[in-house]
Design an enzyme around this catalytic site. Structure first.
Site, PDB file in Angstrom:
ATOM      1  N   HIS B  37      11.420  17.883  -2.281  1.00  0.00           N
ATOM      2  CA  HIS B  37      12.120  17.375  -3.722  1.00  0.00           C
ATOM      3  C   HIS B  37      11.650  17.987  -4.556  1.00  0.00           C
ATOM      4  O   HIS B  37      12.448  18.582  -5.424  1.00  0.00           O
ATOM      5  CB  HIS B  37      11.800  15.813  -3.752  1.00  0.00           C
ATOM      6  CG  HIS B  37      13.140  15.046  -3.046  1.00  0.00           C
ATOM      7  ND1 HIS B  37      13.024  14.715  -1.699  1.00  0.00           N
ATOM      8  CD2 HIS B  37      14.111  14.447  -3.485  1.00  0.00           C
ATOM      9  CE1 HIS B  37      14.122  13.953  -1.564  1.00  0.00           C
ATOM     10  NE2 HIS B  37      14.797  13.864  -2.514  1.00  0.00           N
ATOM     11  N   LYS B 102      12.796   3.411   1.387  1.00  0.00           N
ATOM     12  CA  LYS B 102      12.291   1.681   1.150  1.00  0.00           C
ATOM     13  C   LYS B 102      11.847   1.667  -0.134  1.00  0.00           C
ATOM     14  O   LYS B 102      11.375   2.445  -0.713  1.00  0.00           O
ATOM     15  CB  LYS B 102      11.272   1.618   2.304  1.00  0.00           C
ATOM     16  CG  LYS B 102       9.809   2.191   2.195  1.00  0.00           C
ATOM     17  CD  LYS B 102       8.861   1.696   3.146  1.00  0.00           C
ATOM     18  CE  LYS B 102       7.807   2.505   2.942  1.00  0.00           C
ATOM     19  NZ  LYS B 102       6.523   2.340   2.246  1.00  0.00           N
TER      20      LYS B 102
END
Lengths: 281, 175
Positions: B37, B102
């Protein structure tokens, strides 16, 4: 004096890390099954069923139960009548870690420099090694590979003596509440109370190497463990954070004498993959 | 009842999804976590193209374990999503429609999901061995030097997930 070649330590570290990564163990599995039966929330019940199925697959196929096979935390208790021969002790431990992570298809999750380069060391070393010298001529090795989803949700606070029992309880509950769904609940909570700043963090980690649901030998602390488990399970975080009454499986507290001015508390959270294994030889 | 979803997603499908829906995802997804990222966002900051077309795609926050012989992939459960929050808005702006992970997301990410119409799925943290059974193929797309953090294109079949935050900003974690 009893002589032990550190090659034996390498071999055992490797064996223990593989077993801890593939095999959740009957105790934790049975507690997960019990929790599943007692879980009121249907979505959360299905989460627990999937976690149980996952752990059974991992054991049957001898693959890691979680992709985060952690940083290798190793506790060594070495009898003072043991004469270690062969290579350096820490090198022997790291060699065991290297072999386990390489040959056992475990994920390499360690970066060399935490801040600047963050380059993966590609063999999951170095391990975090805690060595204690004890009486006798035996060696005890405990491995507790630690994932960082839960490690990141851990916290430490230097409370004042006047904060007392209530202060400790509130800090434990706040830490679990703030963690919410992040640390892969249902969790196991390790708490260290007392000592110094670094000692209480160590105690919290050490508490997570205890057998699940094994209580502190002190009655007062054992009572506090039970009370905190009940309180945490009222927070309605639940499995995967989807609600329900199974937020924690067990709470373990370790304590140590401290300074007249202090009340350090550390809360180390572990996910439902409560992985550890040990051997005495 | 599970909703069967084909990937890539589109606005029409996303509008019908609501927090709490159980879904089974089939199609291609890209893996990406912290280090990938960071690199993707650095490209965008420098005005460069991404190594793959992210329009309508779904990113799975995961760093799989190595595959044993005869396995497609090693255990591959979700990692905690909040660490990707700082990099998410520029990707949503580029057309990212789905995220699988999550845990909690920031307010900024949720606002971005409403603005650009995107959905956040939760997979069960720690159910990595089970989840890996729904992954049928993998191909490294870029950043191989990152090891487990490389970006891979996975083909998944009936990948089990739950809508945690929908495109209206409603979250399953809010109680």
């Amino acid at each position: 004096m009893r002589s032990v070649d550190t090659n034996l330590i390498t071999e055992n570290i490797k064996m223990l890390l593989l077993n801890a990564s593939y095999n959740i163990g009957d105790k934790t599995l049975n507690i997960l099954k019990e929790s599943c039966e007692n879980e009121n929330n249907q979505v959360s019940k299905s989460v627990l069923q999937q976690i149980i199925k996952n752990d059974e697959i991992a054991f049957n196929e001898q693959i890691p139960m979680c992709q985060d096979t952690g940083m290798a935390v190793i506790f060594l208790e070495i009898g003072q009548d043991v004469n270690l021969t062969g290579k350096n002790l820490n090198d022997a431990v790291n060699e065991g870690v290297r072999q386990a992570y390489d040959e056992g298809y475990l994920r390499k999750s360690v970066v060399d420099d935490p801040l600047f380069d963050r380059k993966n060391t590609k063999d999951n070393t170095p391990a975090i090694i805690h060595t204690e010298i004890v009486s006798g001529d035996k060696i005890k090795i405990t491995v507790a590979p630690k994932g960082f989803g839960s490690e990141n949700m851990s916290a430490i606070k230097m409370l004042k003596p006047s904060d007392g029992v209530e202060g400790v309880k509130n800090f434990i509950l706040d830490t679990v509440k703030n963690a919410g769904p992040n640390p892969c609940p249902p969790i196991v909570v390790g708490v260290g109370i007392g000592g110094t700043f670094e000692k209480c963090a160590y105690l919290a980690k050490k508490a997570l190497s205890r057998e699940i649901k094994e209580h502190n030998k002190s009655e007062k602390y054992a009572e506090l463990e039970k009370e905190m488990l009940d309180e945490i399970n009222k927070l309605n975080i639940g499995p995967a954070g989807f609600g329900g009454n199974t937020t924690a499986l067990s709470v373990h507290i370790e304590y140590f004498p401290t300074h007249i001015a202090g009340l350090p508390v550390a809360v180390n959270i572990c996910c439902h993959a409560y992985r550890h294994d040990s051997i005495i030889f | 009842m599970e909703i069967k979803l084909s990937l890539p997603l589109n606005d029409e499908v996303i509008e019908k999804l609501h927090a709490g829906d159980n879904v089974l995802l089939t199609g291609y997804i890209y893996t990406g976590r912290d280090a990938a990222h960071k690199r993707l966002c650095e490209l965008l900051i420098n005005g460069e193209d991404l190594p793959f077309d992210i329009q309508n795609e779904t990113i799975y926050y995961v760093g799989p374990a190595p595959a044993k012989p005869n396995y497609v992939i090693g255990p591959a459960g979700p990692t905690t999503s909040y660490r990707m929050d700082a990099y998410t808005l520029p990707l949503l702006k580029k057309g990212l429609k789905g995220m699988i992970g999550k845990g909690l997301r920031s307010k900024e990410v949720i606002e971005g999901m409403k603005l650009y119409k995107a959905v956040y799925f939760g997979a069960i943290g720690g159910a990595a061995a089970l989840i890996s059974k729904s992954i049928k193929s993998k191909e490294i797309i870029c950043y191989e030097d990152l090891g487990t953090e490389a970006v891979q294109k996975l083909y998944v079949e009936d990948f089990p997930a739950i809508v945690v935050i929908d495109s209206y900003g409603k979250s399953l974690y809010d109680r």
